[in-house]
Design a protein around this motif. Structure first.
Motif, mmCIF file in Angstrom:
data_model
loop_
_atom_site.group_PDB
_atom_site.id
_atom_site.type_symbol
_atom_site.label_atom_id
_atom_site.label_comp_id
_atom_site.label_asym_id
_atom_site.label_seq_id
_atom_site.Cartn_x
_atom_site.Cartn_y
_atom_site.Cartn_z
ATOM 1 N N ALA A 7 31.071 53.216 40.266
ATOM 2 C CA ALA A 7 31.998 52.105 39.984
ATOM 3 C C ALA A 7 33.499 52.621 39.735
ATOM 4 O O ALA A 7 34.447 51.892 40.148
ATOM 5 C CB ALA A 7 31.747 50.979 39.009
ATOM 6 N N THR B 151 37.188 37.619 44.833
ATOM 7 C CA THR B 151 35.874 37.085 44.795
ATOM 8 C C THR B 151 35.101 38.627 44.143
ATOM 9 O O THR B 151 34.968 39.377 44.960
ATOM 10 C CB THR B 151 35.232 36.551 46.146
ATOM 11 O OG1 THR B 151 35.974 35.593 46.797
ATOM 12 C CG2 THR B 151 33.794 36.074 46.229
ATOM 13 N N ILE B 152 34.462 38.191 43.117
ATOM 14 C CA ILE B 152 33.445 38.957 42.624
ATOM 15 C C ILE B 152 32.099 38.592 42.372
ATOM 16 O O ILE B 152 31.947 37.269 42.003
ATOM 17 C CB ILE B 152 33.894 39.410 41.144
ATOM 18 C CG1 ILE B 152 35.558 39.918 41.130
ATOM 19 C CG2 ILE B 152 33.266 40.527 40.466
ATOM 20 C CD1 ILE B 152 35.644 41.365 41.985
ATOM 21 N N GLU B 153 31.255 39.326 42.950
ATOM 22 C CA GLU B 153 29.719 38.767 43.223
ATOM 23 C C GLU B 153 29.801 37.293 43.309
ATOM 24 O O GLU B 153 28.948 36.520 42.752
ATOM 25 C CB GLU B 153 29.122 39.295 41.657
ATOM 26 C CG GLU B 153 29.053 40.476 41.244
ATOM 27 C CD GLU B 153 28.142 40.728 40.344
ATOM 28 O OE1 GLU B 153 27.153 41.050 40.438
ATOM 29 O OE2 GLU B 153 28.856 41.049 39.066
ATOM 30 N N ALA C 97 36.414 44.765 44.502
ATOM 31 C CA ALA C 97 35.746 43.318 45.115
ATOM 32 C C ALA C 97 34.337 43.496 45.457
ATOM 33 O O ALA C 97 33.352 42.629 45.616
ATOM 34 C CB ALA C 97 36.425 42.598 45.946
ATOM 35 N N THR C 98 34.041 44.807 45.976
ATOM 36 C CA THR C 98 32.644 45.083 46.399
ATOM 37 C C THR C 98 31.637 45.500 45.242
ATOM 38 O O THR C 98 30.608 45.539 45.422
ATOM 39 C CB THR C 98 32.917 46.252 47.396
ATOM 40 O OG1 THR C 98 33.015 47.521 46.699
ATOM 41 C CG2 THR C 98 33.543 45.962 48.425
ATOM 42 N N ARG C 99 32.230 45.861 43.976
ATOM 43 C CA ARG C 99 31.476 46.074 42.899
ATOM 44 C C ARG C 99 30.594 45.014 42.145
ATOM 45 O O ARG C 99 30.870 44.029 42.429
ATOM 46 C CB ARG C 99 32.238 46.906 41.899
ATOM 47 C CG ARG C 99 33.197 48.097 42.509
ATOM 48 C CD ARG C 99 34.079 48.768 41.387
ATOM 49 N NE ARG C 99 34.991 49.570 41.970
ATOM 50 C CZ ARG C 99 35.885 50.052 41.225
ATOM 51 N NH1 ARG C 99 36.077 50.208 39.968
ATOM 52 N NH2 ARG C 99 36.979 50.856 41.760
ATOM 53 N N ARG C 100 29.668 45.467 41.191
ATOM 54 C CA ARG C 100 28.854 44.633 40.676
ATOM 55 C C ARG C 100 29.041 44.815 39.093
ATOM 56 O O ARG C 100 28.240 45.520 38.526
ATOM 57 C CB ARG C 100 27.421 44.781 40.978
ATOM 58 C CG ARG C 100 27.118 44.336 42.516
ATOM 59 C CD ARG C 100 25.546 44.411 43.077
ATOM 60 N NE ARG C 100 25.024 43.507 41.844
ATOM 61 C CZ ARG C 100 23.840 43.872 41.271
ATOM 62 N NH1 ARG C 100 23.745 44.997 41.041
ATOM 63 N NH2 ARG C 100 23.226 43.063 40.612
ATOM 64 N N ALA D 145 40.518 45.300 47.225
ATOM 65 C CA ALA D 145 39.340 45.235 48.143
ATOM 66 C C ALA D 145 38.241 45.964 47.918
ATOM 67 O O ALA D 145 37.064 45.408 47.813
ATOM 68 C CB ALA D 145 39.964 45.422 49.449
ATOM 69 N N GLU D 146 38.366 47.014 47.601
ATOM 70 C CA GLU D 146 37.066 48.217 47.240
ATOM 71 C C GLU D 146 36.538 47.402 45.652
ATOM 72 O O GLU D 146 35.509 47.473 45.491
ATOM 73 C CB GLU D 146 37.402 49.479 46.876
ATOM 74 C CG GLU D 146 36.297 50.564 46.712
ATOM 75 C CD GLU D 146 35.883 50.573 45.479
ATOM 76 O OE1 GLU D 146 34.683 50.910 45.550
ATOM 77 O OE2 GLU D 146 36.413 50.362 44.450
#
Length: 261
Positions: free
Chosen positions: A19, A129-131, A67-70, A64-65
């Motif tokens: 991450a 937007t996160i998860e 926002a793909t994380r968890r 944007a990258e």
């Protein structure tokens, strides 16, 4: 409502994981446009940054990258760094998109209906937007970071693009050095006049952050003073031994612009 799945962190260990792979990209942007002059207040060259289409796009790409994380699957230190970096990147984007402005408070929140807080600043606008959850800056700081980490140093990690705020870091937060970096940020702010300053009559003026969020600093003047003493260096530490109450608080909402108009 903020989805509390983001609060379910795996472990207290501080680790480096995938991450954080994109943090050097944020480092490069901060290194190019942020700096700390002799007065100790970090400023951003918003005008130069906005003039670079490539670096505006680079900030968008970093967000944007991210926002793909968890973050719900991250260890505690990694999650703290993730949220703080995301908050700071989104704040920079907000200001850059509307620059020139004299203060971040000149930017109103949008998409919040009749919420009167929309006129106080941009913190209610849902930006990312996160998860699966659409989030605002308030959601990140007050709905996620403060209740999750329960650490007053959250206030030294996030930056609201204002002179009165603790400094924007000159590199992205990282789990591996998080504890030391947070302590350094706390010391830098507490020992700067905008954090705590003795008045001519012997009273103490503190940043309004300590009053606005007193529950994070012990709940009363005694708790705030204990926090200040923990991070104070001489001569402030010596002076604080005799202080029992806070006389006043102040905050400067002027934009932390390297080239103000």
């Amino acid at each position: 409502m903020i989805r509390r799945r983001a609060l379910g962190l795996l472990a207290p260990a501080i680790l480096i994981g995938p991450a954080q792979a994109a943090e050097p990209g944020l480092d490069a942007l901060l290194g190019r446009y942020a700096g700390t002059p002799a007065d100790g207040v970090t400023r951003v060259a918003y005008g130069r940054w906005k003039a670079s289409a490539a670096d505006m796009a680079a900030l968008d790409a970093w967000i944007a990258e991210a926002a793909t994380r968890r973050p719900s699957a991250m260890p505690r230190g990694e999650a703290f760094a993730f949220w703080a970096n995301l908050y700071n990147a989104l704040t920079l984007k907000l200001v850059l998109e509307r620059y020139p402005v004299r203060s971040i408070k000149d930017i109103r929140s949008t998409g919040v209906g009749l919420d009167p807080r929309q006129f106080l600043g941009p913190w209610r606008t849902r930006l990312v937007t996160i998860e699966g959850t659409r989030m605002s800056l308030d959601d990140i700081e007050h709905g996620t970071m403060r209740p999750t980490f329960r650490d007053p140093r959250v206030h030294y990690a996030v930056n609201c693009a204002s002179i009165g705020c603790p400094n924007l870091p000159l590199r992205a937060w990282r789990a591996a050095s998080l504890e030391a970096d947070l302590d350094a940020a706390a010391r830098a702010f507490v020992n700067h006049p905008r954090g705590a300053a003795l008045l001519a009559g012997g009273g103490l003026r503190v940043s309004s952050i300590y009053r606005w969020f007193r529950e994070d600093f012990g709940g009363d003047d005694a708790g705030i003073l204990a926090h200040l003493r923990r991070h104070a260096a001489p001569p402030l530490a010596d002076a604080l031994r005799n202080v029992t109450r806070i006389a006043e608080d102040a905050y400067d909402w002027a934009l932390n612009d390297a080239t103000p108009s």
